[in-house]
Design a protein around this motif. Structure first.
Motif, PDB file in Angstrom:
ATOM      1  N   THR A  67     -57.946  26.586  -1.471  1.00  0.00           N
ATOM      2  CA  THR A  67     -56.842  26.343  -2.409  1.00  0.00           C
ATOM      3  C   THR A  67     -55.483  26.457  -1.739  1.00  0.00           C
ATOM      4  OG1 THR A  67     -58.102  27.029  -4.362  1.00  0.00           O
ATOM      5  CG2 THR A  67     -55.700  27.168  -4.494  1.00  0.00           C
ATOM      6  N   GLU A  68     -55.264  27.497  -0.981  1.00  0.00           N
ATOM      7  CA  GLU A  68     -53.952  27.694  -0.368  1.00  0.00           C
ATOM      8  C   GLU A  68     -53.625  26.571   0.614  1.00  0.00           C
ATOM      9  OE1 GLU A  68     -51.384  31.011   2.205  1.00  0.00           O
ATOM     10  OE2 GLU A  68     -53.447  31.443   1.583  1.00  0.00           O
ATOM     11  N   ALA A  69     -54.576  26.194   1.435  1.00  0.00           N
ATOM     12  CA  ALA A  69     -54.335  25.126   2.413  1.00  0.00           C
ATOM     13  C   ALA A  69     -54.076  23.793   1.724  1.00  0.00           C
ATOM     14  CB  ALA A  69     -55.523  25.008   3.366  1.00  0.00           C
ATOM     15  N   ILE A  70     -54.867  23.473   0.699  1.00  0.00           N
ATOM     16  CA  ILE A  70     -54.683  22.206  -0.014  1.00  0.00           C
ATOM     17  C   ILE A  70     -53.334  22.192  -0.724  1.00  0.00           C
ATOM     18  CG2 ILE A  70     -55.585  20.697  -1.816  1.00  0.00           C
ATOM     19  CD1 ILE A  70     -58.378  21.824  -1.217  1.00  0.00           C
ATOM     20  N   ALA A  71     -52.990  23.305  -1.375  1.00  0.00           N
ATOM     21  CA  ALA A  71     -51.711  23.379  -2.088  1.00  0.00           C
ATOM     22  C   ALA A  71     -50.535  23.215  -1.132  1.00  0.00           C
ATOM     23  CB  ALA A  71     -51.609  24.707  -2.838  1.00  0.00           C
ATOM     24  N   THR A  72     -50.636  23.795   0.048  1.00  0.00           N
ATOM     25  CA  THR A  72     -49.553  23.673   1.034  1.00  0.00           C
ATOM     26  C   THR A  72     -49.419  22.239   1.528  1.00  0.00           C
ATOM     27  OG1 THR A  72     -49.893  25.964   1.734  1.00  0.00           O
ATOM     28  CG2 THR A  72     -48.667  24.536   3.229  1.00  0.00           C
ATOM     29  N   ALA A  73     -50.545  21.599   1.825  1.00  0.00           N
ATOM     30  CA  ALA A  73     -50.495  20.205   2.271  1.00  0.00           C
ATOM     31  C   ALA A  73     -49.900  19.317   1.184  1.00  0.00           C
ATOM     32  CB  ALA A  73     -51.900  19.729   2.641  1.00  0.00           C
ATOM     33  N   LEU A  74     -50.350  19.498  -0.047  1.00  0.00           N
ATOM     34  CA  LEU A  74     -49.819  18.727  -1.185  1.00  0.00           C
ATOM     35  C   LEU A  74     -48.307  18.904  -1.293  1.00  0.00           C
ATOM     36  CD1 LEU A  74     -51.296  18.919  -4.811  1.00  0.00           C
ATOM     37  CD2 LEU A  74     -48.870  19.168  -4.389  1.00  0.00           C
ATOM     38  N   PRO A  97     -42.909  21.641  -5.666  1.00  0.00           N
ATOM     39  CA  PRO A  97     -42.711  23.058  -5.333  1.00  0.00           C
ATOM     40  C   PRO A  97     -44.035  23.774  -5.095  1.00  0.00           C
ATOM     41  CG  PRO A  97     -41.245  22.433  -7.115  1.00  0.00           C
ATOM     42  CD  PRO A  97     -42.155  21.255  -6.869  1.00  0.00           C
ATOM     43  N   ILE A  98     -44.077  24.603  -4.062  1.00  0.00           N
ATOM     44  CA  ILE A  98     -45.303  25.305  -3.700  1.00  0.00           C
ATOM     45  C   ILE A  98     -45.784  26.191  -4.842  1.00  0.00           C
ATOM     46  CG2 ILE A  98     -44.033  27.201  -2.595  1.00  0.00           C
ATOM     47  CD1 ILE A  98     -47.410  25.687  -1.448  1.00  0.00           C
ATOM     48  N   SER A  99     -44.867  26.691  -5.649  1.00  0.00           N
ATOM     49  CA  SER A  99     -45.247  27.549  -6.773  1.00  0.00           C
ATOM     50  C   SER A  99     -46.031  26.798  -7.835  1.00  0.00           C
ATOM     51  CB  SER A  99     -43.998  28.169  -7.409  1.00  0.00           C
ATOM     52  OG  SER A  99     -43.136  27.146  -7.912  1.00  0.00           O
ATOM     53  N   GLN A 100     -45.986  25.464  -7.808  1.00  0.00           N
ATOM     54  CA  GLN A 100     -46.656  24.642  -8.813  1.00  0.00           C
ATOM     55  C   GLN A 100     -47.841  23.856  -8.245  1.00  0.00           C
ATOM     56  OE1 GLN A 100     -43.517  22.126 -10.371  1.00  0.00           O
ATOM     57  NE2 GLN A 100     -42.132  23.853 -10.664  1.00  0.00           N
ATOM     58  N   ALA A 101     -48.114  24.005  -6.957  1.00  0.00           N
ATOM     59  CA  ALA A 101     -49.094  23.134  -6.298  1.00  0.00           C
ATOM     60  C   ALA A 101     -50.532  23.569  -6.534  1.00  0.00           C
ATOM     61  CB  ALA A 101     -48.802  23.064  -4.803  1.00  0.00           C
ATOM     62  N   ALA A 102     -50.789  24.868  -6.594  1.00  0.00           N
ATOM     63  CA  ALA A 102     -52.172  25.334  -6.690  1.00  0.00           C
ATOM     64  C   ALA A 102     -52.821  24.960  -8.012  1.00  0.00           C
ATOM     65  CB  ALA A 102     -52.230  26.849  -6.481  1.00  0.00           C
ATOM     66  N   ASP A 149     -36.113  23.018  -1.299  1.00  0.00           N
ATOM     67  CA  ASP A 149     -37.240  22.707  -0.438  1.00  0.00           C
ATOM     68  C   ASP A 149     -38.543  23.086  -1.127  1.00  0.00           C
ATOM     69  OD1 ASP A 149     -39.265  23.591   1.845  1.00  0.00           O
ATOM     70  OD2 ASP A 149     -37.856  22.164   2.724  1.00  0.00           O
ATOM     71  N   SER A 150     -39.547  22.264  -0.954  1.00  0.00           N
ATOM     72  CA  SER A 150     -40.803  22.484  -1.664  1.00  0.00           C
ATOM     73  C   SER A 150     -41.498  23.777  -1.247  1.00  0.00           C
ATOM     74  CB  SER A 150     -41.747  21.296  -1.438  1.00  0.00           C
ATOM     75  OG  SER A 150     -42.150  21.220  -0.080  1.00  0.00           O
ATOM     76  N   GLN A 151     -41.195  24.306  -0.070  1.00  0.00           N
ATOM     77  CA  GLN A 151     -41.849  25.522   0.400  1.00  0.00           C
ATOM     78  C   GLN A 151     -41.148  26.803  -0.046  1.00  0.00           C
ATOM     79  OE1 GLN A 151     -44.975  25.081   2.268  1.00  0.00           O
ATOM     80  NE2 GLN A 151     -44.395  23.280   1.078  1.00  0.00           N
ATOM     81  N   ASP A 152     -40.024  26.676  -0.723  1.00  0.00           N
ATOM     82  CA  ASP A 152     -39.264  27.826  -1.219  1.00  0.00           C
ATOM     83  C   ASP A 152     -39.809  28.218  -2.590  1.00  0.00           C
ATOM     84  OD1 ASP A 152     -37.393  29.636  -2.196  1.00  0.00           O
ATOM     85  OD2 ASP A 152     -35.667  28.522  -1.433  1.00  0.00           O
ATOM     86  N   MET A 153     -40.265  29.446  -2.744  1.00  0.00           N
ATOM     87  CA  MET A 153     -40.845  29.892  -4.002  1.00  0.00           C
ATOM     88  C   MET A 153     -39.844  29.872  -5.148  1.00  0.00           C
ATOM     89  SD  MET A 153     -44.084  30.477  -3.810  1.00  0.00           S
ATOM     90  CE  MET A 153     -44.373  31.496  -5.251  1.00  0.00           C
TER      91      MET A 153
END
Length: 479
Positions: free
Chosen positions: A82-89, A96-101, A314-318
């Protein structure tokens, strides 16, 4: 993450090179290259088709209980990734990474639901008037092909992979060029879960090199597309040449009717949340808002405050709650539609421009427009971006008529405090899916799809697996 390499999956083998030139993938937050993906050429596709033919013969004979066990194992592998897929997405599309998982979780549910469906592929026995029995059996349709968009890069391919495998079919997946790493991680989960070689194959590359040989192959018996109406029309035309079965989730332009007897502020909060989700790049996003005149200013005021509370970044910023548009061309389209609406007399309530201090990436402020006339282009053309055009109405029947004024019919929504109006809206709104006082219309256990120019066929629910099966009738007389 930047060191991870997207891969092809052909006949059970992951490959970092294809026959065609590699394709760079751009980070929509800053315009920089994330990674390069290998790209298939015609020889790669031919090899995948040969592997699919061999795999179809064996996979179709695997019992539904065993197919269900494998699908549950794939779900477990997806959960572990889950974490790897959410980060790639998040990196590839800018969500936003907070919404990807959450999307990964929804895809896992698809595998789990269709694992159960694989175990329940029963036929029927009908007493024949001529004697004997009429037996109906459901058989795999054959080799399938999936063509998917980038905006939901996990759920879209899984919605096709899971029912295809559950029904006993093999599948070739050609995802958008924007999301190869997300797609690779899904393919890895399939292999790790025990999917045999050739049953799921991942063909990265340019549409013009991958799609034509798939469409020309007579042994490919079904295609499923999530994409634009224009692309759907092209694929249906090609599919007709070999009489392929088609499932299509195409364009949408969802209307929302907000009645004065609803909780207007709560409705506006929901509308803003779903309008600006994924920067508005959602096929079932609310796109046209028809609000009863007496409450239109209250609605606009709440939409404005909700839009202005969003944090672009940035999408990686929580801390980010809305990222950029995924493609520069997508931002250009939204800017054009906003400019046209203003020229036609619409009022800019908030947003409407590129945010200050962000000179890279494809960012656009969340935008709310008021008093939008029906002849503004945005009321007939899907924006696929973070802009909410709001018009008012005084007559209930007129509101439904205006909501139904486009050739699309994917989704529609309404907010009301009246049960009789809710039932009238459910009946009157012309769409494959209707949400009354909610936007939650996508569920693994329920059918998902549209009508008219929004496509055909259903994904999810009991209906979906039938699109991947043929029904055979046998009249069995006593021997």
């Amino acid at each position: 993450m930047s060191k991870i390499q997207p891969k092809l999956l052909i006949n059970g083998e992951f490959r970092t090179r294809g026959q065609a030139d590699a394709i760079p993938v751009i980070n929509p937050c800053n315009g920089e290259t994330l990674w390069e993906q290998p790209a298939c050429g015609p020889d790669d596709v031919a090899e995948a088709l040969a592997a699919a033919r061999a795999a179809q013969a064996s996979w179709s004979k695997v019992h539904g209980w065993e197919r269900g066990r494998i699908l549950r194992a794939v779900a477990a592998e997806m959960r572990a990734r889950t974490e790897a897929i959410a980060t790639a997405l998040s990196l590839e599309i800018g969500r936003p990474i907070s919404q990807a998982a959450g999307e990964v979780g929804a895809a896992i549910e698809q595998f789990e639901w269709f694992a159960g469906e694989a175990e329940r592929l029963f036929g029927d026995v009908i007493a024949s008037r001529q004697g004997g029995r009429l037996l109906t059996e459901h058989e795999p349709v054959g080799i399938c092909a999936a063509f998917t968009a980038w905006n939901f890069p996990v759920n879209l391919p899984v919605r096709k992979i899971a029912p295809a495998l559950a029904a006993g079919n093999v599948i070739l997946v050609r995802p958008s060029e924007q999301v190869p790493m997300t797609s690779t991680l899904i393919a890895e989960a399939c292999v790790a879960g025990g999917v045999p070689a050739g049953v799921v194959q991942l063909l990265l590359g340019r549409a013009e090199q991958v799609s034509p040989p798939i469409m020309a192959a007579n042994e490919v018996r079904k295609i499923s597309l999530t994409g634009s109406t224009r692309v759907g029309q092209m694929l249906m035309s090609e599919a007709a040449k070999t009489v392929k079965r088609c499932s299509m989730e195409l364009g949408g332009h969802s209307a929302v009717v907000v009645c004065a007897d609803s909780d207007v502020e709560a409705a506006a909060t929901q509308c803003a949340l779903f309008k600006f989700r994924n920067a508005g790049q959602v096929c079932i996003a609310p796109n046209r808002f028809y609000v009863e005149e007496s409450v239109s200013e209250r609605f606009l005021s709440k939409m404005q405050s909700e839009a202005e509370a969003l944090v672009l970044g940035d999408s990686q910023d929580m801390a980010t709650t809305m990222g950029p548009l995924t493609l520069a061309s997508g931002r250009d389209k939204v800017e054009r539609l906003i400019a046209d609406a203003k020229e036609q007399g619409a009022r800019l309530v908030t947003g409407g421009k590129r945010p200050e201090g962000r000179n890279s990436g494809y960012f656009l402020e969340p935008t709310v427009l008021g008093d939008v006339p029906d002849d503004a282009a945005i009321m007939s053309e899907e924006p696929f971006g973070p802009v909410a055009p709001v018009a008012s109405f005084s007559d209930f029947d007129e509101a439904i008529e205006r909501a139904n004024s486009t050739p699309y019919g994917l989704a529609a929504y309404a907010f009301t405090g009246s049960q009789s109006k809710a039932e009238a809206l459910s009946r009157g709104l012309h769409a494959g899916m209707v949400g009354i006082n909610t936007f939650m219309i996508a569920h693994a256990e329920a059918p998902f799809g549209g009508v008219d120019h929004s496509g055909m066929g259903r994904e999810g629910g009991r209906e979906a697996i039938r699109d991947y099966q043929n029904t055979k009738l046998t009249h069995m007389m006593a021997v």
